[in-house]
Design a protein around this motif. Structure first.
Motif, short mmCIF file in Angstrom:
data_model
loop_
_atom_site.label_atom_id
_atom_site.label_comp_id
_atom_site.label_asym_id
_atom_site.label_seq_id
_atom_site.Cartn_x
_atom_site.Cartn_y
_atom_site.Cartn_z
N GLY A 209 -7.02 16.18 -28.09
CA GLY A 209 -7.48 17.62 -28.80
C GLY A 209 -6.86 18.62 -27.29
O GLY A 209 -7.49 19.61 -27.08
N ALA A 210 -5.83 17.56 -27.07
CA ALA A 210 -5.54 18.81 -25.76
C ALA A 210 -4.98 20.75 -26.03
O ALA A 210 -4.59 21.40 -25.23
CB ALA A 210 -4.47 18.12 -24.99
N ALA A 211 -4.72 20.62 -27.63
CA ALA A 211 -4.11 21.90 -27.39
C ALA A 211 -4.90 22.98 -28.40
O ALA A 211 -4.67 23.98 -28.62
CB ALA A 211 -2.79 21.75 -29.16
N VAL A 212 -6.33 22.66 -27.03
CA VAL A 212 -7.65 23.68 -27.48
C VAL A 212 -7.54 24.52 -26.10
O VAL A 212 -6.46 24.22 -25.65
CB VAL A 212 -8.78 22.99 -27.88
CG1 VAL A 212 -9.30 22.21 -28.96
CG2 VAL A 212 -8.80 22.03 -25.74
N VAL A 213 -8.01 25.85 -26.67
CA VAL A 213 -7.90 27.16 -26.10
C VAL A 213 -8.64 26.79 -24.36
O VAL A 213 -7.90 27.21 -23.27
CB VAL A 213 -8.83 28.29 -26.32
CG1 VAL A 213 -8.38 29.63 -25.35
CG2 VAL A 213 -7.75 28.72 -27.70
N SER A 214 -9.52 25.86 -23.75
CA SER A 214 -10.10 25.18 -23.40
C SER A 214 -10.67 23.80 -22.86
O SER A 214 -11.28 24.40 -23.99
CB SER A 214 -11.55 26.49 -22.79
OG SER A 214 -11.75 25.50 -21.46
N CYS A 241 -9.02 26.26 -31.18
CA CYS A 241 -7.64 26.64 -31.52
C CYS A 241 -7.05 28.40 -31.80
O CYS A 241 -7.46 28.67 -32.31
CB CYS A 241 -6.64 25.11 -32.61
SG CYS A 241 -7.24 24.16 -31.70
N SER A 242 -6.17 28.20 -30.87
CA SER A 242 -5.16 30.17 -30.82
C SER A 242 -3.63 29.51 -31.16
O SER A 242 -3.85 28.65 -31.17
CB SER A 242 -5.49 30.39 -29.61
OG SER A 242 -4.98 29.61 -28.91
N PRO A 243 -3.33 30.25 -31.75
CA PRO A 243 -2.08 30.36 -31.42
C PRO A 243 -0.85 30.12 -30.17
O PRO A 243 -0.22 29.46 -30.64
CB PRO A 243 -0.74 31.81 -32.20
CG PRO A 243 -3.07 31.91 -33.02
CD PRO A 243 -3.46 31.55 -31.98
N LEU A 244 -1.49 31.00 -28.95
CA LEU A 244 -1.18 30.40 -27.92
C LEU A 244 -1.33 29.22 -27.63
O LEU A 244 -0.84 28.44 -27.08
CB LEU A 244 -1.71 31.42 -26.82
CG LEU A 244 -1.25 31.33 -25.38
CD1 LEU A 244 0.46 31.70 -25.20
CD2 LEU A 244 -1.57 32.29 -24.94
N SER A 245 -2.45 28.81 -27.93
CA SER A 245 -3.01 27.38 -27.13
C SER A 245 -2.13 26.56 -27.61
O SER A 245 -1.96 25.30 -27.85
CB SER A 245 -4.36 27.47 -27.38
OG SER A 245 -4.61 26.85 -28.62
N VAL A 246 -1.73 26.67 -29.02
CA VAL A 246 -0.71 25.20 -29.61
C VAL A 246 1.01 25.41 -29.54
O VAL A 246 1.28 24.84 -28.96
CB VAL A 246 -1.26 25.42 -30.78
CG1 VAL A 246 -0.45 24.81 -32.23
CG2 VAL A 246 -2.74 25.82 -31.76
N ALA A 247 1.30 26.68 -29.55
CA ALA A 247 2.64 27.02 -28.68
C ALA A 247 2.83 26.24 -27.74
O ALA A 247 3.86 25.93 -28.05
CB ALA A 247 2.94 28.34 -29.26
N ALA A 248 1.74 26.65 -26.71
CA ALA A 248 2.62 26.32 -25.19
C ALA A 248 2.36 25.00 -25.18
O ALA A 248 2.61 24.27 -24.51
CB ALA A 248 0.77 26.80 -24.70
#
Length: 456
Positions: A209-214, A241-248
């Motif tokens: 779950g590392a691609a979550v917002v926090s 998740c957010s688009p930014l957290s996943v894209a990052a």
């Protein structure tokens, strides 16, 4: 109805833990498999070279017990990659023994595939002579002796090894060193979903779950793949998740956030699109995959000697105000002292590495505050020599020298290093270094990997 496949990654690395309640709530009959990465080179070469696991027996057994029981409950495959941390044969068999313990204690019955990743050395030598090796940047110089003498060499398997084990009825797969993404791409690719989506999703899912917002604590992620997109949903109801957290996540552990190599091809995220599909989930489309000649990366660890260390802190403002000159003189004094004790016979047979935390311990010469007077500096000194006895002796001498090395403003004997623990110098484990950063081209994806099947 849209064709889709759904799978679960419970955590970013086996042994670090996850919430059993969230995992059990995420289990459902429509999951195709559970995958979990168990290794990395983040901790350096000692785990591979010295046959050491990343996490304790208890931590691995706790996570594995939950995963095996869950997978058997819903009758889906469980796949663990890079077992034991480095995926070497010792590490792999150590995890296999834990699996057997769990099966006995829980009265479970299943077919296991154990996939070894330490290649036959003669086969590697043959590949080397055929010109099948390619150096990555940066790569050390190697020759045939490198391949013969290195303590342990592993080849990072791709998706095909998992696919082969599944085709032969394996319900639990324990793999040696593996690319992280191969664990999660194997089944979706085999079932015909677009390779670009499969590999991109796998690159994200291998971290749980590392691609979550926090990410307040390690948790898992559910991935659903269709022919047009994949969708990510955290298993924890408090995470999103957010688009930014996943894209990052494309910036994590990559040299290029758009092109990422796997055995057999390149993941291309140039045209990937990220959009929210709900308050907690993100949909990704547009990812591509370009086939290339099949190569696997080799990792090799070789023992280079024995180490000892000293750790202390300098707080004296008189020293800190002229720290660079004081420290330069200290290093000269340590070298002169060792030369006086051991003579010329020790020349070139030892080394001392220094880290100055609070000064330049992390960024070195790139530290933006170089030249400013720090409040305190932590001094870490690690000696290395051919024997543990000599490494320990050198550390002891270095500790004494740094303790009493003075500056012109102080007269008499001074003690200027604060030691946090006693004894103030101690022996470490043997030292290892990575001696390979190469890929080797294969005639067949399973050429370097052996699979054995075990019935529990």
């Amino acid at each position: 109805m849209t064709k889709q496949i759904k799978y679960l990654s419970p955590t970013g690395v086996l042994g670090v833990g996850f919430s059993e309640d969230h995992f059990m709530a995420a289990l459902s009959p429509d999951l195709a498999f559970i995958g979990c990465d168990a290794g990395s080179t983040d901790g350096g070469p000692a785990n591979l070279g010295g046959n050491k696991p990343f996490f304790s027996h208890g931590a691995i057994k706790r996570d594995l017990r939950i995963l095996i029981k869950g997978a058997r409950k819903v009758d889906i495959p469980l796949m663990i990659g890079s077992c034991g941390g480095s995926g070497g044969d010792w590490n792999l068999n150590w995890v296999w023994e834990i699996v057997q313990e769990i099966a006995r204690e829980e009265n479970l019955h299943f077919k296991t595939a154990v996939i070894e990743s330490e290649p036959d050395r003669e086969l590697l030598l043959q590949k080397y002579r055929e010109g099948k090796f390619r150096a990555l940047d940066p790569a050390p110089e190697i020759d045939e002796d490198t391949l013969r003498d290195t303590d342990h060499i592993v080849a990072m398997m791709g998706a095909e090894a998992y696919q082969e084990a599944l085709a032969n009825g394996a319900q639990v797969i324990l793999a040696g060193r593996s690319t992280d993404a191969a664990i999660f791409a194997a089944i979706p690719v085999a079932q015909g979903f677009p390779p670009g989506l499969c590999w991109h999703a796998a690159k994200i899912m291998e971290c749980g779950g590392a691609a979550v917002v926090s990410m307040e604590k390690p948790e898992g992620m559910i991935c659903t793949i269709t022919d047009d997109y994949f969708e990510l949903e955290p298993v924890s109801p408090t995470q999103s998740c957010s688009p930014l957290s996943v894209a990052a996540h494309a910036l994590y552990e990559t040299g290029d956030p758009y092109m990422m190599r796997e055995p057999g091809g390149v993941m291309d995220l140039t045209h990937a699109r990220y959009e929210s599909s709900s308050e907690r989930t993100v949909r990704v489309s547009g990812s591509a995959f370009h086939p290339e000649p099949y190569t696997v990366k080799l990792e090799g660890a070789k023992k280079t000697g024995y180490r000892a260390m000293v750790l202390g802190g300098v707080r004296d403002p008189m020293i800190l105000g002229q720290f660079d000159s004081w420290f330069g003189g200290l290093q000269d004094s340590i070298r002169n002292n060792i030369d006086a004790v051991y003579g010329e016979s020790m020349a070139g047979k030892y080394r001392i590495d220094f880290k100055l935390y609070g000064h330049s311990g992390v960024l070195g010469s790139r530290e933006p505050t170089l030249g400013q007077t720090p409040t305190e500096v932590g001094v870490l000194m690690v000696s290395q020599a051919e024997t543990q006895e000599v490494a320990y002796a050198i550390a002891g001498q270095a500790a004494h020298m740094v303790l009493h090395h003075t500056v012109p403003e102080w007269q008499g004997l001074v003690s200027n290093l604060a030691f946090p623990i006693a004894p103030h110098f101690w022996s470490l484990d043997p030292a290892y270094q990575f001696v390979l950063n190469h890929v080797v081209e294969l005639d067949h994806p399973l050429e370097l990997h052996r699979i054995r099947y075990e019935e529990i």
